[in-house]
Design a protein around this motif. Structure first.
Motif, mmCIF file in Angstrom:
data_model
loop_
_atom_site.group_PDB
_atom_site.id
_atom_site.type_symbol
_atom_site.label_atom_id
_atom_site.label_comp_id
_atom_site.label_asym_id
_atom_site.label_seq_id
_atom_site.Cartn_x
_atom_site.Cartn_y
_atom_site.Cartn_z
ATOM 1 N N MET A 1 26.056 0.606 1.877
ATOM 2 C CA MET A 1 25.028 0.930 2.831
ATOM 3 C C MET A 1 23.649 0.771 2.192
ATOM 4 S SD MET A 1 26.843 1.724 5.430
ATOM 5 C CE MET A 1 28.564 2.087 5.647
ATOM 6 N N ARG A 2 22.670 0.468 2.998
ATOM 7 C CA ARG A 2 21.306 0.287 2.500
ATOM 8 C C ARG A 2 20.484 1.558 2.559
ATOM 9 N NH1 ARG A 2 22.204 -4.312 5.997
ATOM 10 N NH2 ARG A 2 22.001 -6.261 4.880
ATOM 11 N N ALA A 3 20.784 2.435 3.490
ATOM 12 C CA ALA A 3 19.938 3.607 3.738
ATOM 13 C C ALA A 3 19.922 4.559 2.553
ATOM 14 C CB ALA A 3 20.420 4.341 4.991
ATOM 15 N N PRO A 4 18.736 5.076 2.207
ATOM 16 C CA PRO A 4 18.643 6.058 1.133
ATOM 17 C C PRO A 4 19.081 7.436 1.616
ATOM 18 C CG PRO A 4 16.500 5.711 2.111
ATOM 19 C CD PRO A 4 17.430 4.738 2.766
ATOM 20 N N ALA A 5 19.237 8.347 0.680
ATOM 21 C CA ALA A 5 19.681 9.714 1.016
ATOM 22 C C ALA A 5 18.695 10.449 1.916
ATOM 23 C CB ALA A 5 19.909 10.515 -0.267
ATOM 24 N N ASN A 6 17.407 10.106 1.845
ATOM 25 C CA ASN A 6 16.405 10.810 2.658
ATOM 26 C C ASN A 6 16.142 10.149 4.008
ATOM 27 O OD1 ASN A 6 15.104 8.588 1.481
ATOM 28 N ND2 ASN A 6 13.130 9.628 1.380
ATOM 29 N N GLU A 94 18.943 0.972 9.761
ATOM 30 C CA GLU A 94 20.298 0.468 9.540
ATOM 31 C C GLU A 94 21.186 1.048 10.629
ATOM 32 O OE1 GLU A 94 23.341 -0.216 5.857
ATOM 33 O OE2 GLU A 94 22.218 1.669 5.873
ATOM 34 N N LEU A 95 21.898 0.175 11.326
ATOM 35 C CA LEU A 95 22.865 0.617 12.332
ATOM 36 C C LEU A 95 24.250 0.544 11.713
ATOM 37 C CD1 LEU A 95 21.577 -1.126 15.600
ATOM 38 C CD2 LEU A 95 21.003 1.131 14.687
ATOM 39 N N ILE A 96 24.980 1.651 11.801
ATOM 40 C CA ILE A 96 26.283 1.772 11.161
ATOM 41 C C ILE A 96 27.327 2.123 12.216
ATOM 42 C CG2 ILE A 96 27.611 3.067 9.438
ATOM 43 C CD1 ILE A 96 24.789 3.613 8.110
ATOM 44 N N GLN A 97 28.428 1.398 12.190
ATOM 45 C CA GLN A 97 29.523 1.661 13.133
ATOM 46 C C GLN A 97 30.840 1.500 12.392
ATOM 47 O OE1 GLN A 97 30.414 -1.141 16.442
ATOM 48 N NE2 GLN A 97 29.882 0.610 17.736
ATOM 49 N N GLY A 98 31.722 2.458 12.573
ATOM 50 C CA GLY A 98 33.022 2.394 11.919
ATOM 51 C C GLY A 98 32.917 2.392 10.405
ATOM 52 N N PHE A 134 10.324 8.082 2.485
ATOM 53 C CA PHE A 134 10.046 6.797 1.858
ATOM 54 C C PHE A 134 11.132 6.397 0.863
ATOM 55 C CE2 PHE A 134 8.357 4.227 -1.602
ATOM 56 C CZ PHE A 134 7.829 3.174 -0.893
ATOM 57 N N ALA A 135 11.503 5.136 0.895
ATOM 58 C CA ALA A 135 12.361 4.507 -0.119
ATOM 59 C C ALA A 135 12.144 2.998 0.000
ATOM 60 C CB ALA A 135 13.823 4.850 0.095
ATOM 61 N N GLU A 136 12.195 2.317 -1.115
ATOM 62 C CA GLU A 136 12.079 0.865 -1.093
ATOM 63 C C GLU A 136 13.215 0.261 -0.278
ATOM 64 O OE1 GLU A 136 9.734 -1.115 -2.427
ATOM 65 O OE2 GLU A 136 8.624 0.505 -3.359
ATOM 66 N N PRO A 137 12.956 -0.809 0.475
ATOM 67 C CA PRO A 137 14.054 -1.432 1.219
ATOM 68 C C PRO A 137 15.052 -2.100 0.290
ATOM 69 C CG PRO A 137 12.074 -2.773 1.391
ATOM 70 C CD PRO A 137 11.682 -1.503 0.653
ATOM 71 N N ASN A 138 16.305 -2.127 0.701
ATOM 72 C CA ASN A 138 17.363 -2.777 -0.071
ATOM 73 C C ASN A 138 18.123 -3.705 0.876
ATOM 74 O OD1 ASN A 138 19.329 -3.544 -1.807
ATOM 75 N ND2 ASN A 138 20.223 -1.521 -2.086
ATOM 76 N N PRO A 139 17.528 -4.849 1.227
ATOM 77 C CA PRO A 139 18.133 -5.719 2.241
ATOM 78 C C PRO A 139 19.405 -6.433 1.814
ATOM 79 C CG PRO A 139 16.224 -6.776 1.279
ATOM 80 C CD PRO A 139 16.286 -5.375 0.705
ATOM 81 N N ASP A 140 19.734 -6.400 0.521
ATOM 82 C CA ASP A 140 20.886 -7.167 0.030
ATOM 83 C C ASP A 140 22.169 -6.388 -0.131
ATOM 84 O OD1 ASP A 140 19.232 -9.431 -0.156
ATOM 85 O OD2 ASP A 140 18.506 -8.758 -2.109
ATOM 86 N N ASN A 141 22.200 -5.141 0.294
ATOM 87 C CA ASN A 141 23.389 -4.307 0.070
ATOM 88 C C ASN A 141 23.925 -3.752 1.381
ATOM 89 O OD1 ASN A 141 25.377 -2.782 -1.057
ATOM 90 N ND2 ASN A 141 24.021 -1.158 -1.744
ATOM 91 N N PRO A 142 24.621 -4.544 2.180
ATOM 92 C CA PRO A 142 25.068 -4.055 3.481
ATOM 93 C C PRO A 142 26.200 -3.030 3.436
ATOM 94 C CG PRO A 142 25.807 -6.308 3.192
ATOM 95 C CD PRO A 142 24.944 -5.957 1.999
ATOM 96 N N ASN A 143 27.081 -3.053 2.443
ATOM 97 C CA ASN A 143 28.204 -2.093 2.461
ATOM 98 C C ASN A 143 28.586 -1.622 1.083
ATOM 99 O OD1 ASN A 143 28.951 -1.828 5.308
ATOM 100 N ND2 ASN A 143 29.294 -4.015 5.165
#
Length: 143
Positions: A1-6, A94-98, A134-143
């Motif tokens: 996942m790309r989303a940070p903890a915050n 980030e949209l997450i499903q399943g 705030f967190a830097e984007p991480n576009p390369d880590n989808p899962n």
């Protein structure tokens, strides 16, 4: 996942009519879901609503589709601030499903002066609120 903890967690409902002929949620509907997640996150966590006194406009939107979004009752959205400038800021979604990342999007938003209709500096108070998520984007880590 790309989303940070915050990241701000928003649950969005899907409608049967959100599907297209391919039996997945239509790409235009995805953009509406991203907007809904962003607006709800700002209203719920920052206590702000869309206001003509403090207008903010979308400057750009980039969407990466990592996988199909299917019709199910809900989808999870993660929303966070990934860049903060003088007159603008970037929101990542980030949209997450399943349990898998399906969509990653970034939106650049500009604060504008309501009378001049030109970019206007973000207030220090608003910048401080944005930095909470705030967190830097991480576009390369989808899962």
């Amino acid at each position: 996942m790309r989303a940070p903890a915050n990241a701000i967690d928003v649950t969005l409902g899907l409608r049967w009519s959100d599907q297209d002929a391919n039996r997945h949620v239509n790409n235009a509907t995805i953009i509406t879901l991203i907007e809904e997640a962003r607006v709800r996150a700002v209203a719920e966590k920052l206590g702000r609503a869309i206001s003509p006194e403090e207008p903010h406009v979308v400057r750009s939107l980039e969407v990466v589709y990592d996988g199909e979004v299917s019709y199910e009752p809900d989808i999870s959205a993660k929303v966070w601030t990934s860049r903060i400038g003088r007159t603008s800021y970037q929101v990542s979604h980030e949209l997450i499903q399943g349990g898998r990342s399906c969509v990653f999007a970034t939106t650049t938003i500009v604060a504008i002066d309501p009378s001049a209709r030109r970019p206007s500096p973000l207030s220090e108070e608003y910048r401080a609120q944005l930095y909470q998520y705030f967190a830097e984007p991480n576009p390369d880590n989808p899962n």
